[in-house]
Motif scaffolding. Structure first.
Motif, PDB file in Angstrom:
ATOM      1  N   PRO A  50      20.384 -49.772  43.217  1.00 43.97           N
ATOM      2  CA  PRO A  50      19.415 -48.894  42.561  1.00 43.97           C
ATOM      3  C   PRO A  50      18.095 -49.595  42.253  1.00 43.97           C
ATOM      4  O   PRO A  50      17.029 -48.994  42.381  1.00 43.97           O
ATOM      5  CB  PRO A  50      20.109 -48.442  41.282  1.00 43.97           C
ATOM      6  N   ILE A  51      18.164 -50.855  41.882  1.00 39.23           N
ATOM      7  CA  ILE A  51      16.922 -51.577  41.589  1.00 39.23           C
ATOM      8  C   ILE A  51      16.140 -51.832  42.870  1.00 39.23           C
ATOM      9  O   ILE A  51      14.908 -51.777  42.879  1.00 39.23           O
ATOM     10  CB  ILE A  51      17.240 -52.877  40.818  1.00 39.23           C
ATOM     11  N   ALA A  74      15.934 -52.305  34.638  1.00 40.81           N
ATOM     12  CA  ALA A  74      15.379 -51.268  35.510  1.00 40.81           C
ATOM     13  C   ALA A  74      14.152 -50.614  34.875  1.00 40.81           C
ATOM     14  O   ALA A  74      13.153 -50.374  35.552  1.00 40.81           O
ATOM     15  CB  ALA A  74      16.433 -50.218  35.827  1.00 40.81           C
ATOM     16  N   TRP A  76      21.081 -43.542  37.715  1.00 43.75           N
ATOM     17  CA  TRP A  76      22.260 -44.239  38.248  1.00 43.75           C
ATOM     18  C   TRP A  76      22.782 -45.256  37.237  1.00 43.75           C
ATOM     19  O   TRP A  76      23.969 -45.310  36.933  1.00 43.75           O
ATOM     20  CB  TRP A  76      21.899 -44.930  39.567  1.00 43.75           C
ATOM     21  N   TYR A 115      15.812 -49.845  45.176  1.00 41.98           N
ATOM     22  CA  TYR A 115      15.152 -48.599  45.559  1.00 41.98           C
ATOM     23  C   TYR A 115      13.735 -48.498  44.991  1.00 41.98           C
ATOM     24  O   TYR A 115      12.901 -47.765  45.531  1.00 41.98           O
ATOM     25  CB  TYR A 115      15.993 -47.402  45.099  1.00 41.98           C
ATOM     26  N   PRO A 174      16.957 -44.672  39.939  1.00 43.19           N
ATOM     27  CA  PRO A 174      17.695 -45.865  39.481  1.00 43.19           C
ATOM     28  C   PRO A 174      18.060 -45.811  38.002  1.00 43.19           C
ATOM     29  O   PRO A 174      19.134 -46.271  37.606  1.00 43.19           O
ATOM     30  CB  PRO A 174      16.736 -47.025  39.763  1.00 43.19           C
TER      31      PRO A 174
END
Length: 140
Positions: free
Chosen positions: A77-78, A121, A108, A80, A105
């Motif tokens: 996710p990071i 994040a 998520w 992304y 992210p």
């Protein structure tokens, strides 16, 4: 108080696939909605973003998550976030409508991550949204 394990259980791979499909679908939908050619005539940024997105999705299925520390689950996710930066810059930077994608992210990690991963994040999101303005300049 029960501590969370530091590694991913073996059955978690199937759950990871179930978890990633909705997010991957929304993330890939962004590429379908990109007008071609991009508004700022920077198709290379879209291609780079698509390549990074493909690598993230492939990693979700190929990487042996059960052998890695639990924190490794925060990497896709990071990772992304640079995809969102590339899409935003390809479509006009701060004036682009792709900024809300940085919430993927966060969602998520809010659902499946830990507080520290979520805090990282959020800090990286502020960097992703402000760094292009500092490097390239304010929008015209």
């Amino acid at each position: 108080m029960q501590l969370r394990p530091t590694t991913v259980p073996a059955f978690a791979h199937e759950r990871l696939v179930e978890r990633i499909l909705p997010f991957a679908g929304v993330a890939m939908l962004a590429f379908v909605l990109v007008p071609l050619p991009p508004a700022e005539d920077q198709p290379l940024l879209v291609v780079l973003g698509a390549g990074l997105m493909a690598a993230i999705v492939a990693a979700a299925f190929v990487v042996p998550w059960a052998r890695l520390p639990l924190i490794a689950q925060a990497l896709p996710p990071i990772a992304y976030l640079p995809v969102v930066v590339l899409l935003r810059e390809a479509e006009g930077g701060a004036m682009s409508g792709y900024a809300p994608l940085v919430l993927l992210p966060v969602i998520w990690l809010a659902l499946y991550g830990r507080k520290g991963e979520l805090a990282i994040a959020i800090a990286l999101i502020s960097l992703c949204l402000s760094l292009p303005i500092m490097l390239v300049g304010a929008p015209a």
